[in-house]
Motif scaffolding. Structure first.
Motif, short mmCIF file in Angstrom:
data_model
loop_
_atom_site.label_atom_id
_atom_site.label_comp_id
_atom_site.label_asym_id
_atom_site.label_seq_id
_atom_site.Cartn_x
_atom_site.Cartn_y
_atom_site.Cartn_z
N SER A 28 0.83 -1.21 0.00
CA SER A 28 0.00 0.00 0.00
C SER A 28 0.86 1.26 0.00
O SER A 28 0.38 2.35 -0.27
CB SER A 28 -0.94 0.02 1.20
OG SER A 28 -0.22 0.03 2.41
N GLU A 29 2.13 1.10 0.32
CA GLU A 29 3.05 2.24 0.31
C GLU A 29 4.47 1.74 0.02
O GLU A 29 4.89 0.70 0.52
CB GLU A 29 3.03 2.96 1.66
CG GLU A 29 3.82 4.24 1.68
CD GLU A 29 3.67 5.00 3.00
OE1 GLU A 29 4.37 6.00 3.15
OE2 GLU A 29 2.86 4.58 3.84
N TYR A 30 5.18 2.53 -0.80
CA TYR A 30 6.56 2.22 -1.15
C TYR A 30 7.47 3.34 -0.68
O TYR A 30 7.05 4.48 -0.52
CB TYR A 30 6.73 2.09 -2.66
CG TYR A 30 6.01 0.92 -3.28
CD1 TYR A 30 6.50 -0.37 -3.14
CD2 TYR A 30 4.86 1.12 -4.03
CE1 TYR A 30 5.85 -1.44 -3.73
CE2 TYR A 30 4.20 0.05 -4.62
CZ TYR A 30 4.69 -1.21 -4.46
OH TYR A 30 4.05 -2.27 -5.03
N GLU A 31 8.72 3.01 -0.50
CA GLU A 31 9.74 4.01 -0.23
C GLU A 31 10.80 3.91 -1.31
O GLU A 31 11.24 2.82 -1.66
CB GLU A 31 10.41 3.78 1.13
CG GLU A 31 11.51 4.79 1.42
CD GLU A 31 12.28 4.48 2.68
OE1 GLU A 31 12.40 5.38 3.52
OE2 GLU A 31 12.77 3.34 2.81
N LEU A 32 11.17 5.06 -1.86
CA LEU A 32 12.27 5.12 -2.83
C LEU A 32 13.48 5.70 -2.13
O LEU A 32 13.37 6.67 -1.37
CB LEU A 32 11.91 6.04 -4.00
CG LEU A 32 11.11 5.45 -5.13
CD1 LEU A 32 10.88 6.52 -6.20
CD2 LEU A 32 11.82 4.28 -5.75
N SER B 133 15.45 10.17 0.20
CA SER B 133 14.39 9.15 0.17
C SER B 133 13.04 9.81 0.31
O SER B 133 12.93 10.93 0.82
CB SER B 133 14.60 8.12 1.29
OG SER B 133 14.49 8.74 2.55
N ALA B 134 12.03 9.10 -0.13
CA ALA B 134 10.64 9.57 -0.03
C ALA B 134 9.72 8.37 -0.19
O ALA B 134 10.10 7.34 -0.76
CB ALA B 134 10.34 10.61 -1.10
N SER B 135 8.51 8.51 0.33
CA SER B 135 7.51 7.45 0.24
C SER B 135 6.38 7.89 -0.68
O SER B 135 6.13 9.08 -0.84
CB SER B 135 6.93 7.15 1.62
OG SER B 135 7.93 6.68 2.48
N PHE B 136 5.72 6.91 -1.27
CA PHE B 136 4.54 7.21 -2.08
C PHE B 136 3.55 6.06 -1.97
O PHE B 136 3.93 4.91 -1.71
CB PHE B 136 4.91 7.50 -3.54
CG PHE B 136 5.44 6.33 -4.31
CD1 PHE B 136 4.62 5.61 -5.17
CD2 PHE B 136 6.77 5.95 -4.20
CE1 PHE B 136 5.11 4.53 -5.89
CE2 PHE B 136 7.27 4.87 -4.91
CZ PHE B 136 6.43 4.16 -5.77
#
Length: 165
Positions: free
Chosen positions: A93-97, A126-129
């Motif tokens: 449901s959520e990823y982190e790059l 880094s960031a999440s989406f």
């Protein structure tokens, strides 16, 4: 009472300006007119983006380390995506790059004896989406976020190097 506040704020601003403080990223560092070469086994897109950012800071990008005062050696560039949250069905449901650049700064052929160098360093961003059921939409969002993270990491890299020039 408001005159006292105005005087206080003015004195504070003057004191901060006098000590040389500035917002991070507000200055261009020491790149103006400096011949800089980029080395390392990185893709052309990354090399072109770094060269563009250097030119924006008024550096002179050269092709050969002999013609440079400073050489930015890019050792590794990597990007990773990992799942940070799942839904009740176990689907992401959520990823982190995460974006990472490992680099060093070396003296080029036109460097003087006082040319500063930097040992191997790493900058990260880094960031999440949120995961999206629309595969094309998710891929487009991920690619856009990856470019933003690359820009952030490049800004950190150039900030560190700019302080050394």
């Amino acid at each position: 009472m408001s005159l006292v506040r105005v005087v206080f704020v003015a004195a504070l601003a003057l004191g901060i300006a006098a000590c040389g403080w500035q917002l991070r990223g507000a200055g261009g560092g020491g790149f103006e007119g400096v011949p800089v070469a980029i080395e390392g086994d990185v893709g052309n897109r990354f090399r072109d983006r770094l060269a563009e950012r250097l030119r924006d800071l008024d550096a002179v990008v050269v092709n050969d380390a002999i013609d440079a005062r400073a050489v930015i050696n890019i050792m590794a560039v990597s990007s990773r995506r990992r799942t940070v949250a799942t839904d009740a069905d176990g689907l992401a449901s959520e990823y982190e790059l995460r974006y990472r650049i490992r680099f060093s700064l070396e003296a080029g052929g036109k460097a003087g004896p006082e040319q500063a160098t930097l040992a191997r360093q790493t900058v990260r961003s880094s960031a999440s989406f949120a995961a999206n059921d629309d595969l094309q939409g998710r891929d487009a969002e991920e690619e856009s976020l990856r470019r933003d993270l690359q820009d952030d990491a490049l800004q950190l890299l150039l900030s560190r190097i700019g302080r050394r020039l």
